[in-house]
Motif scaffolding. Structure first.
Motif, PDB file in Angstrom:
ATOM      1  N   GLN A  87     -11.769   3.414   0.412  1.00 58.12           N
ATOM      2  CA  GLN A  87     -11.532   2.739   1.698  1.00 58.12           C
ATOM      3  C   GLN A  87     -10.768   1.423   1.501  1.00 58.12           C
ATOM      4  OE1 GLN A  87     -15.823   2.868   2.741  1.00 58.12           O
ATOM      5  NE2 GLN A  87     -15.173   3.664   4.727  1.00 58.12           N
TER       6      GLN A  87
ATOM      7  N   LYS B 110      -3.308  -0.982   0.792  1.00 55.94           N
ATOM      8  CA  LYS B 110      -1.933  -0.444   0.727  1.00 55.94           C
ATOM      9  C   LYS B 110      -1.096  -0.908   1.916  1.00 55.94           C
ATOM     10  CE  LYS B 110      -2.508   3.787  -2.009  1.00 55.94           C
ATOM     11  NZ  LYS B 110      -2.551   5.273  -1.943  1.00 55.94           N
ATOM     12  N   GLN B 111      -1.750  -1.146   3.053  1.00 58.07           N
ATOM     13  CA  GLN B 111      -1.027  -1.607   4.247  1.00 58.07           C
ATOM     14  C   GLN B 111      -0.414  -2.982   4.027  1.00 58.07           C
ATOM     15  OE1 GLN B 111      -3.521  -1.316   7.790  1.00 58.07           O
ATOM     16  NE2 GLN B 111      -4.620   0.436   6.904  1.00 58.07           N
ATOM     17  N   TYR B 112      -0.962  -3.712   3.039  1.00 58.38           N
ATOM     18  CA  TYR B 112      -0.468  -5.059   2.748  1.00 58.38           C
ATOM     19  C   TYR B 112       0.330  -5.103   1.437  1.00 58.38           C
ATOM     20  CZ  TYR B 112      -3.422  -6.603   6.563  1.00 58.38           C
ATOM     21  OH  TYR B 112      -3.996  -6.769   7.815  1.00 58.38           O
ATOM     22  N   GLY B 113       0.834  -3.929   1.028  1.00 59.64           N
ATOM     23  CA  GLY B 113       1.713  -3.884  -0.141  1.00 59.64           C
ATOM     24  C   GLY B 113       0.996  -3.765  -1.474  1.00 59.64           C
TER      25      GLY B 113
ATOM     26  N   ARG C  29      -8.817   0.707  -1.017  1.00 55.83           N
ATOM     27  CA  ARG C  29      -7.455   0.988  -1.472  1.00 55.83           C
ATOM     28  C   ARG C  29      -6.546   1.340  -0.288  1.00 55.83           C
ATOM     29  NH1 ARG C  29      -8.558   4.368  -4.979  1.00 55.83           N
ATOM     30  NH2 ARG C  29      -8.214   3.147  -6.867  1.00 55.83           N
ATOM     31  N   GLU C  30      -7.037   2.203   0.592  1.00 54.37           N
ATOM     32  CA  GLU C  30      -6.215   2.618   1.739  1.00 54.37           C
ATOM     33  C   GLU C  30      -5.857   1.432   2.620  1.00 54.37           C
ATOM     34  OE1 GLU C  30      -4.729   5.555   2.329  1.00 54.37           O
ATOM     35  OE2 GLU C  30      -5.499   6.001   0.326  1.00 54.37           O
ATOM     36  N   TYR C  31      -6.817   0.515   2.799  1.00 55.15           N
ATOM     37  CA  TYR C  31      -6.527  -0.659   3.628  1.00 55.15           C
ATOM     38  C   TYR C  31      -5.568  -1.606   2.919  1.00 55.15           C
ATOM     39  CZ  TYR C  31      -7.045  -4.537   6.807  1.00 55.15           C
ATOM     40  OH  TYR C  31      -6.758  -5.536   7.703  1.00 55.15           O
TER      41      TYR C  31
END
Length: 550
Positions: free
Chosen positions: A513, A519-522, A515-517
């Motif tokens: 969870q 990733k949205q911030y690069g 990691r997925e979040y």
């Protein structure tokens, strides 16, 4: 082979002009150096160009000594005095011919001397000068010390004279092994006791390499000599011991940390070699991508919070930590560290060494440090729950705390802190950021060449949206010991904790969870950072996969 002069060959090849040759000859008369060396010193040619001219123009073979299996019976054909005088190394014999690696295969005086000394017809090959010098020192210098040491070693307890006299054979032998390790850029020198022999191995660019097989009878006296150097108890054989000493190699200051461990066949010794001459690296020299360097600087600019650098032993965590301290160490900031041991001395930083013998542990030292009005606190390593709890409390009460932790990834650090016993809400409140890193080998600059990724590698690159790039691979040369790599660089994984991630941590979100979040911030994994560096020509995809996916 027709005798041609080197200068004429280089002019014919278009590498130098007559004026440059005349200038080099004039300088040569004053220095007595070989013409090839003078031309290289003047910057007119490189050693690589010299080797290529001799190889292609005259058909003199170029040999990589790292690929040669040296035969002791062949080595014995050439006296050590001739080998060192002319920088030559015998490689193979075939009936009446002897193949000899030479720094200057056009040195006909050397060839004639070798022919008369050995009785063989000499066939010259060319090898890189420094590689030859290193191998000659290993083969001949060490052989003499080893033979003397075997003849003079006491069968019982070694005497003080054997262990401390600088002219003692065993003292010379240990010094030669240390010098060899430093010159080969080894990070660690291992002495491994086996049932019937004593092995010497080195770790170079993260990879172990066997260098010597010594007689079993050398084990006790060499172990004792190293213990004397490190101020250890030479009579203690049943307990582990730690120590350190310093040496100088080619005017370079080397700090040596020594660990002795009792094993089935005797005491195993590992020497960690730290070159103090090169000093500490600053943040812009650590191999960060520009975006990652910006994030690290932002973490360091915070006045409070916990910044952790994670990775296995030998992944460069300390270098990254020290670079951060250098960044924050200004006259208006009180920086205090507690370390085990202190690896580098930092100007303007108050450094405390852990001393378990006197009861000065990380936790006890950290409590004392917090009473010294610090702005920035560095803890060498968070090893237990007590230290972790004090570090978190310090980060919540107006201090910037930097430390290291052994975890496999940036995101795994969060779960690790909770496993140690830190409450999720404290982790969420205190954590400013995490940097996970590994070291990958750099492609050798001397032999790198363009490379096309395989179909499997192309698929991997596509999966992570890494497309365009300048991919390279090292062909293997004398400079890199035929590996295709020379030196190492870090690959990174940066997790900057923002408000939303704090909320996820507080609610005990799992690693996927987070990691997925992120990733949205690069957020990029170690693998992606490594692949991007491979695309820039710093390393290879194969090396990145080896390090990042294990």
């Amino acid at each position: 082979m027709a005798r041609k002069r080197l200068g004429d060959l280089l002019i014919e090849s278009g590498l130098i002009h007559q004026e440059q040759l005349d200038e080099a000859v004039k300088r040569q008369k004053g220095t007595k150096d070989r013409l090839g060396d003078v031309l290289i010193q003047c910057g007119y040619i490189t050693e690589k160009q010299l080797i290529e001219v001799l190889e292609f123009q005259l058909g003199i073979p170029h040999v990589l000594l790292a690929r040669e299996k040296l035969d002791p019976s062949v080595l014995a054909l050439v006296p050590d005095t001739l080998a060192m005088k002319y920088l030559v190394l015998p490689l193979r014999k075939d009936r009446n011919k002897l193949l000899v690696a030479m720094a200057d295969p056009l040195d006909y005086y050397a060839i004639d001397d070798l022919r008369m000394s050995t009785g063989f017809q000499i066939e010259p090959a060319i090898a890189a000068k420094e590689e030859l010098r290193l191998y000659i020192e290993r083969v001949y210098g060490m052989k003499g010390s080893l033979q003397q040491a075997q003849l003079t070693t006491s069968p019982e307890i070694p005497t003080d004279l054997e262990l401390e006299d600088k002219d003692s054979p065993v003292v010379r032998l240990v010094n030669q092994l240390l010098n060899q390790a430093v010159k080969m850029r080894a990070s660690d020198l291992h002495f491994d006791p086996m049932q019937t022999e004593f092995l010497v191995r080195m770790r170079i660019d993260g990879m172990m390499r066997q260098e010597q097989i010594l007689p079993k009878q050398m084990q006790q006296i060499m172990t004792s000599r190293i213990k004397v150097m490190a101020n250890m108890n030479i009579a203690e054989h049943r307990l582990p011991q730690d120590g350190r000493f310093r040496i100088q190699v080619d005017k370079r200051e080397i700090d040596v940390r020594v660990s002795v461990l009792p094993t089935l066949y005797g005491e195993k010794i590992v020497l960690r070699l730290l070159d103090l001459t090169f000093g500490l690296k600053k943040i812009h020299n650590l191999g960060f991508m520009e975006s990652h360097m910006t994030i690290y600087r932002r973490m360091l600019s915070s006045s409070t919070g916990l910044v952790l650098i994670t990775g296995p032993t030998g992944s460069g965590k300390t270098s990254t930590l020290y670079a951060g301290l250098i960044e924050r160490s200004t006259p208006d900031v009180n920086v205090i560290t507690i370390e085990d041991p202190i690896e580098y001395q930092l100007t303007g930083v108050n450094q405390v060494a852990v001393n378990t013998g006197t009861g000065l542990t990380f936790a006890r030292g950290l409590r004392a440090i917090l009473r010294q009005d610090p702005d920035v606190v560095m803890i060498g390593e968070i090893r237990d729950a007590e230290t972790a709890e004090i570090a978190v409390r310090a980060a919540l009460t107006g201090h910037l705390v930097l430390s290291t932790l052994h975890t496999n990834s940036a995101l795994a650090t969060i779960a690790r802190l909770m496993d140690i016993g830190i409450e999720p809400y404290l982790v969420a409140s205190s954590l400013t950021g995490v940097i996970a890193q590994r070291l990958v080998r750099r492609v050798c600059e001397e032999c790198k060449a363009p490379s096309v990724p395989t179909d499997l590698e192309q698929e991997l690159l596509s999966n992570f949206n890494v497309h365009d790039g300048h991919f390279v691979r090292g062909n293997g040369c004398a400079a890199c010991g035929k590996t295709g790599y020379q030196g190492r660089m870090a690959i990174h994984e940066m997790l900057e904790v923002n408000g939303a991630i704090r909320g996820l941590i507080a609610h005990e979100a799992d690693e996927e969870q987070l990691r997925e979040y992120a990733k949205q911030y690069g957020f990029h994994t170690l693998l992606v950072d490594g692949l991007e560096k491979a695309a820039l020509g710093y390393t290879t995809i194969e090396e990145v996969v080896r390090v990042a996916m294990r």
